[in-house]
Design a protein around this motif. Structure first.
Motif, mmCIF file in Angstrom:
data_model
loop_
_atom_site.group_PDB
_atom_site.id
_atom_site.type_symbol
_atom_site.label_atom_id
_atom_site.label_comp_id
_atom_site.label_asym_id
_atom_site.label_seq_id
_atom_site.Cartn_x
_atom_site.Cartn_y
_atom_site.Cartn_z
ATOM 1 N N GLU A 150 36.534 49.109 39.668
ATOM 2 C CA GLU A 150 37.982 49.007 39.880
ATOM 3 C C GLU A 150 38.658 48.219 38.764
ATOM 4 O O GLU A 150 39.838 48.444 38.464
ATOM 5 N N ALA A 151 37.922 47.297 38.140
ATOM 6 C CA ALA A 151 38.500 46.503 37.054
ATOM 7 C C ALA A 151 38.864 47.371 35.860
ATOM 8 O O ALA A 151 39.802 47.062 35.120
ATOM 9 N N LEU A 152 38.140 48.476 35.655
ATOM 10 C CA LEU A 152 38.435 49.365 34.525
ATOM 11 C C LEU A 152 39.848 49.940 34.626
ATOM 12 O O LEU A 152 40.483 50.225 33.612
ATOM 13 N N ARG A 153 40.348 50.110 35.848
ATOM 14 C CA ARG A 153 41.690 50.656 36.050
ATOM 15 C C ARG A 153 42.774 49.677 35.605
ATOM 16 O O ARG A 153 43.935 50.054 35.501
ATOM 17 N N ARG A 154 42.411 48.435 35.357
ATOM 18 C CA ARG A 154 43.390 47.438 34.916
ATOM 19 C C ARG A 154 43.418 47.300 33.395
ATOM 20 O O ARG A 154 44.100 46.434 32.868
ATOM 21 N N TRP A 155 42.660 48.189 32.703
ATOM 22 C CA TRP A 155 42.547 48.068 31.256
ATOM 23 C C TRP A 155 43.011 49.335 30.537
ATOM 24 O O TRP A 155 42.793 50.451 30.995
#
Length: 244
Positions: A150-155
């Protein structure tokens, strides 16, 4: 006695692109990249001759398998590029890319200093001379391993390179990894052009995509180009927060 495996996906992939002596290694790589992107509905870079189609299709299957069985976002096409150069393509394929272990170490150091994200904007990482995309790929791998999918969606990942092979290698590698490993990044932007040019005119958008429900600025928005130009002055990967 444990027998070592002789399986080498890079050499096998290179072999599938050098079995046809009617085309140079650099031509076969261009056909491979173009066919993959065309299959995804992106603009064709080079038409694949009928004589080369069977080998290109074989190479596409081999590449998909290599991505599927490798760690997410591992750089495969960079080593392939250099392997093909050793098969007689050095004149056209003359670049060398950061080794994967070195890229991983550099990403761990850089991303370990990532600022806290505020607001709705994406955290953005830029490589103004992305090559095969190895540094941005290693950054995505680090984020995935340490913070989860899910952190990848913030990049947002933005890469620029003057070499058309390099720009397309980065685009293909990011999209292939997201597809094969069922991942989403917040934004992917790949431009072909010279990030050191004062006005950055003539930039070609190779790919610009974002995750569902993520709103991003146009690919060639002046503020975005200004940010890339600023990063290019340092000639290194940079991190900063994107305006909402």
């Amino acid at each position: 006695m444990i027998k070592k495996s002789n399986h080498n996906p890079i050499k096998e992939l290179a072999a599938s692109l050098t079995d046809d002596y009617r085309h140079r290694p650099d031509e076969m790589l261009r056909f491979l990249l173009s066919k993959i992107m065309c299959d995804w509905g992106l603009p064709e870079w080079a038409a694949v001759p009928e004589s080369a189609r069977p080998l290109v299709e074989k190479a596409i299957a081999a590449y998909a398998q290599a991505v599927r069985t490798s760690a997410p976002f591992c750089d495969i096409l960079g080593p392939l590029y250099m392997e093909l150069a050793s098969h007689g393509g050095r004149q056209a394929l003359g670049q060398f890319f950061t080794p994967w272990p070195v890229a991983q170490m550099m990403s761990a150091v850089t991303l370990g200093m990532t600022p806290e994200k505020e607001g709705d904007g994406l955290l953005r990482t830029i490589d103004p001379a992305c090559g095969s995309g190895v540094m941005l790929l290693s950054a995505a791998n680090f984020i995935l391993c340490h913070d989860g999918p899910e952190a990848l969606r913030r990049w947002s990942f933005s890469g620029v390179d003057l070499d058309p092979y390099c720009a397309r290698m980065m685009a293909v590698q990011f999209i292939a990894n997201c597809a094969e490993h069922n991942l989403h990044v917040g934004e992917l932007l790949v431009l072909r052009g010279n990030s050191l040019m004062p006005d950055m005119d003539g930039m070609e958008v190779v790919v610009h995509a974002s995750a569902p429900a993520v709103i991003v600025a146009p690919a060639l928005h002046p503020a975005r180009l200004a940010a890339i130009k600023e990063v290019s002055k340092t000639a290194q990967l940079d991190l900063f927060e994107q305006a909402a």
